[in-house]
Write a protein that holds these residues in place. Structure first.
Motif, PDB file in Angstrom:
ATOM      1  N   ARG A 203      -7.986  16.059  -2.018  1.00 49.04           N
ATOM      2  CA  ARG A 203      -8.613  17.234  -1.434  1.00 49.04           C
ATOM      3  C   ARG A 203      -9.741  17.161  -0.717  1.00 49.04           C
ATOM      4  O   ARG A 203     -10.275  17.886   0.196  1.00 49.04           O
ATOM      5  CB  ARG A 203      -8.525  18.515  -2.651  1.00 49.04           C
ATOM      6  N   ALA A 204     -10.515  16.155  -1.563  1.00 56.78           N
ATOM      7  CA  ALA A 204     -11.887  15.871  -0.881  1.00 56.78           C
ATOM      8  C   ALA A 204     -12.152  14.828   0.268  1.00 56.78           C
ATOM      9  O   ALA A 204     -12.875  14.340   0.859  1.00 56.78           O
ATOM     10  CB  ALA A 204     -12.956  15.202  -1.999  1.00 56.78           C
ATOM     11  N   ARG A 205     -10.849  14.753   0.717  1.00 55.74           N
ATOM     12  CA  ARG A 205     -10.419  13.691   1.714  1.00 55.74           C
ATOM     13  C   ARG A 205     -10.893  12.435   1.564  1.00 55.74           C
ATOM     14  O   ARG A 205     -10.939  11.411   2.548  1.00 55.74           O
ATOM     15  CB  ARG A 205     -10.761  14.221   3.148  1.00 55.74           C
ATOM     16  N   LYS A 206     -11.018  11.894   0.398  1.00 50.73           N
ATOM     17  CA  LYS A 206     -11.441  10.811   0.038  1.00 50.73           C
ATOM     18  C   LYS A 206     -10.267   9.710  -0.090  1.00 50.73           C
ATOM     19  O   LYS A 206     -10.167   8.629  -0.089  1.00 50.73           O
ATOM     20  CB  LYS A 206     -12.242  10.824  -1.472  1.00 50.73           C
ATOM     21  N   ILE A 207      -8.804  10.366   0.001  1.00 52.71           N
ATOM     22  CA  ILE A 207      -7.561   9.625  -0.242  1.00 52.71           C
ATOM     23  C   ILE A 207      -6.908  10.173   1.018  1.00 52.71           C
ATOM     24  O   ILE A 207      -6.810  11.489   1.135  1.00 52.71           O
ATOM     25  CB  ILE A 207      -7.013   9.646  -1.448  1.00 52.71           C
ATOM     26  N   LYS A 208      -6.122   9.419   1.681  1.00 54.26           N
ATOM     27  CA  LYS A 208      -5.488   9.816   3.129  1.00 54.26           C
ATOM     28  C   LYS A 208      -3.964   9.683   2.544  1.00 54.26           C
ATOM     29  O   LYS A 208      -3.838   8.257   2.033  1.00 54.26           O
ATOM     30  CB  LYS A 208      -5.791   9.150   4.207  1.00 54.26           C
ATOM     31  N   GLY A 209      -2.828  10.211   2.786  1.00 56.10           N
ATOM     32  CA  GLY A 209      -1.653   9.840   2.706  1.00 56.10           C
ATOM     33  C   GLY A 209      -1.240  10.086   1.297  1.00 56.10           C
ATOM     34  O   GLY A 209      -0.612   9.076   0.807  1.00 56.10           O
ATOM     35  N   PHE A 210      -1.629  11.098   0.481  1.00 54.85           N
ATOM     36  CA  PHE A 210      -0.988  11.155  -0.711  1.00 54.85           C
ATOM     37  C   PHE A 210       0.048  11.870  -1.039  1.00 54.85           C
ATOM     38  O   PHE A 210       0.285  12.997  -0.354  1.00 54.85           O
ATOM     39  CB  PHE A 210      -2.278  12.029  -1.747  1.00 54.85           C
ATOM     40  N   THR A 211       1.089  11.356  -1.473  1.00 55.92           N
ATOM     41  CA  THR A 211       2.398  12.078  -1.755  1.00 55.92           C
ATOM     42  C   THR A 211       2.419  13.469  -2.145  1.00 55.92           C
ATOM     43  O   THR A 211       1.738  13.770  -3.158  1.00 55.92           O
ATOM     44  CB  THR A 211       3.468  11.110  -2.490  1.00 55.92           C
TER      45      THR A 211
ATOM     46  N   PRO B 284      -4.285  14.099 -14.304  1.00 53.51           N
ATOM     47  CA  PRO B 284      -4.881  13.014 -14.924  1.00 53.51           C
ATOM     48  C   PRO B 284      -5.753  12.070 -14.481  1.00 53.51           C
ATOM     49  O   PRO B 284      -6.808  11.446 -15.151  1.00 53.51           O
ATOM     50  CB  PRO B 284      -3.800  12.597 -15.611  1.00 53.51           C
ATOM     51  N   LYS B 285      -5.473  11.477 -13.275  1.00 54.56           N
ATOM     52  CA  LYS B 285      -6.357  10.509 -12.663  1.00 54.56           C
ATOM     53  C   LYS B 285      -7.198  10.872 -11.515  1.00 54.56           C
ATOM     54  O   LYS B 285      -8.079  10.050 -11.057  1.00 54.56           O
ATOM     55  CB  LYS B 285      -5.326   9.468 -12.177  1.00 54.56           C
ATOM     56  N   GLY B 286      -7.543  12.088 -11.425  1.00 50.60           N
ATOM     57  CA  GLY B 286      -8.473  12.880 -10.464  1.00 50.60           C
ATOM     58  C   GLY B 286      -7.978  12.343  -9.109  1.00 50.60           C
ATOM     59  O   GLY B 286      -8.754  12.603  -8.269  1.00 50.60           O
ATOM     60  N   LEU B 287      -6.857  11.726  -8.803  1.00 50.21           N
ATOM     61  CA  LEU B 287      -6.344  11.589  -7.476  1.00 50.21           C
ATOM     62  C   LEU B 287      -6.069  12.808  -6.584  1.00 50.21           C
ATOM     63  O   LEU B 287      -6.484  12.683  -5.461  1.00 50.21           O
ATOM     64  CB  LEU B 287      -5.205  10.749  -7.429  1.00 50.21           C
ATOM     65  N   TYR B 288      -5.642  13.743  -7.044  1.00 47.50           N
ATOM     66  CA  TYR B 288      -5.345  14.949  -6.284  1.00 47.50           C
ATOM     67  C   TYR B 288      -6.818  15.580  -5.847  1.00 47.50           C
ATOM     68  O   TYR B 288      -6.820  15.876  -4.655  1.00 47.50           O
ATOM     69  CB  TYR B 288      -4.740  16.138  -6.948  1.00 47.50           C
ATOM     70  N   LYS B 289      -7.696  15.543  -6.771  1.00 44.77           N
ATOM     71  CA  LYS B 289      -9.078  16.101  -6.426  1.00 44.77           C
ATOM     72  C   LYS B 289      -9.667  15.216  -5.208  1.00 44.77           C
ATOM     73  O   LYS B 289     -10.188  15.569  -4.278  1.00 44.77           O
ATOM     74  CB  LYS B 289     -10.078  15.864  -7.507  1.00 44.77           C
ATOM     75  N   LEU B 290      -9.438  13.894  -5.347  1.00 46.76           N
ATOM     76  CA  LEU B 290      -9.947  13.039  -4.381  1.00 46.76           C
ATOM     77  C   LEU B 290      -9.373  13.211  -2.847  1.00 46.76           C
ATOM     78  O   LEU B 290      -9.997  13.242  -1.833  1.00 46.76           O
ATOM     79  CB  LEU B 290      -9.825  11.407  -4.792  1.00 46.76           C
TER      80      LEU B 290
ATOM     81  N   CYS C 231       0.799  -1.217   0.011  1.00 48.61           N
ATOM     82  CA  CYS C 231      -0.136  -0.002  -0.002  1.00 48.61           C
ATOM     83  C   CYS C 231       0.887   1.203   0.001  1.00 48.61           C
ATOM     84  O   CYS C 231       2.089   1.233  -0.412  1.00 48.61           O
ATOM     85  CB  CYS C 231      -1.021   0.016   1.232  1.00 48.61           C
ATOM     86  N   PHE C 232       0.335   2.403   0.377  1.00 52.75           N
ATOM     87  CA  PHE C 232       1.175   3.704   0.360  1.00 52.75           C
ATOM     88  C   PHE C 232       1.596   4.155   1.697  1.00 52.75           C
ATOM     89  O   PHE C 232       2.098   5.158   1.932  1.00 52.75           O
ATOM     90  CB  PHE C 232       0.469   4.508  -0.325  1.00 52.75           C
ATOM     91  N   LYS C 233       1.445   3.305   2.761  1.00 59.30           N
ATOM     92  CA  LYS C 233       1.874   3.673   4.067  1.00 59.30           C
ATOM     93  C   LYS C 233       3.782   3.469   4.154  1.00 59.30           C
ATOM     94  O   LYS C 233       4.085   2.882   3.087  1.00 59.30           O
ATOM     95  CB  LYS C 233       1.647   2.667   5.133  1.00 59.30           C
ATOM     96  N   ALA C 234       4.100   4.353   4.807  1.00 59.09           N
ATOM     97  CA  ALA C 234       5.762   4.658   4.803  1.00 59.09           C
ATOM     98  C   ALA C 234       6.636   2.865   4.653  1.00 59.09           C
ATOM     99  O   ALA C 234       7.277   2.995   3.648  1.00 59.09           O
ATOM    100  CB  ALA C 234       6.126   5.340   6.079  1.00 59.09           C
ATOM    101  N   LYS C 235       6.100   2.218   5.430  1.00 62.76           N
ATOM    102  CA  LYS C 235       6.980   0.920   5.362  1.00 62.76           C
ATOM    103  C   LYS C 235       6.656   0.254   4.034  1.00 62.76           C
ATOM    104  O   LYS C 235       7.630  -0.300   3.448  1.00 62.76           O
ATOM    105  CB  LYS C 235       6.085  -0.127   6.428  1.00 62.76           C
TER     106      LYS C 235
END
Ligand SMILES: Nc1ncnc2c1ncn2[C@@H]1O[C@H](COP(=O)(O)OS(=O)(=O)O)[C@@H](OP(=O)(O)O)[C@H]1O
Ligand SMILES: Nc1ncnc2c1ncn2[C@@H]1O[C@H](COP(=O)(O)OP(=O)(O)O)[C@@H](O)[C@H]1O
Length: 239
Positions: free
Chosen positions: A186-194, A178-184, A110-114
């Motif tokens: 900012r909408a707090r739908k993704i946490k821990g985005f680089t 392009p994938k809409g991930l920043y938008k998600l 996943c995208f956790k530090a470890k």
């Protein structure tokens, strides 16, 4: 050919030595002949007579790694593909794209530090294998941690690791989205985005920095040309 013979003889000699030493059954001899690697003990490296030297000779090229790092949306995959296209007529290349590897080899991470650290380490190891196979390996992944990038550099003995930093401001990456991930995010739908709520550590000592400002971003072709110029100037490519 003489190198193959010399290497083959050394290998035979090592095998004989190993057989003699193990037949002596001296206490603790197994510990002397094997290594401890990470959490593993009793691991023995197995050499083959055909090595990187012979493979590079056959392919008539040098194996090395071009490591493209930068924020999501900075243009890593675009640069990797454009560079791969530019180099295709000159040598054998292979692209290791972070996103693509997460569809298979790294699908358990996943995208956790470890896990991010594991992801970078794995890609570094795979890139090393590709370089050892004699290929020009283009790795494109965010690789946000300086320490992990530097560990990959060490894996490649520094001299065959060319780090390219796509220095693109977060605002530009976010505007591209392009994938809409920043938008998600900012909408707090993704946490821990680089770059947003997870760190990105820019390199301080990489070989190539590709600078992009808000209104002034080079085309993918001219970015790839910048890398090709470096490769030519530093003996990685012939004219
Ligand atoms: N939380 C979070 N943070 C960063 N990136 C995220 C996240 N979630 C999904 N994604 C998508 O995963 C792609 C990054 O994969 P990488 O293997 O290149 O990342 S890393 O090096 O392990 O940091 C990255 O691809 P790129 O946009 O091509 O960089 C994203 O699309
Ligand atoms: N040099 C560039 N100039 C303008 N747009 C670019 C450039 N490089 C990439 N892009 C665009 O930016 C977006 C993100 O590119 P991508 O290669 O997917 O980035 P990354 O792999 O870093 O996430 C895409 O829409 C791509 O077309």
């Amino acid at each position: 050919m003489p190198n193959v013979i010399i290497f083959g003889s050394i290998l035979q000699y090592k095998i004989y030595l190993f057989k003699i030493l193990t037949s002596l059954k001296l206490p603790g001899i197994d510990k002397l002949l094997t290594s401890t690697i990470g959490k593993l003990t009793n691991i023995l490296w197995h050499d083959c007579p055909i090595g990187q030297f012979e493979r590079q000779k056959l392919l008539n090229q040098k194996g090395y790694v071009v490591w493209i790092a930068g924020l999501s949306g900075s243009g890593k995959s675009t640069l990797a593909c454009t560079l791969g296209h530019e180099l295709h007529s000159r040598g054998h290349t292979y692209i290791l794209d972070g996103d693509n590897l997460r569809h298979g080899l790294n699908r358990d991470l996943c995208f956790k530090a470890k896990d991010l650290a594991k992801n970078i380490r794995r890609v570094g190891e795979v890139a090393k294998l590709f370089a050892d196979a004699g290929l020009i390996c283009i790795a494109s992944l965010i690789s946000p941690y300086r320490s992990e990038r530097s560990a990959c550099r060490k894996l490649l003995n520094n001299s065959t690791f060319i780090e390219v930093f796509l220095n693109v401001p977060l605002e530009v990456c976010e505007a591209r989205d392009p994938k809409g991930l920043y938008k998600l995010t900012r909408a707090r739908k993704i946490k821990g985005f680089t770059g947003i709520d997870d760190p990105y550590e820019p390199p301080s000592d990489c070989e190539i920095v590709i600078q992009c400002k808000a209104s002034d971003c080079a085309t993918p072709k001219s970015m790839a040309d910048q890398v090709v110029s470096y490769l030519k100037a530093n003996g990685f490519l012939q004219d």
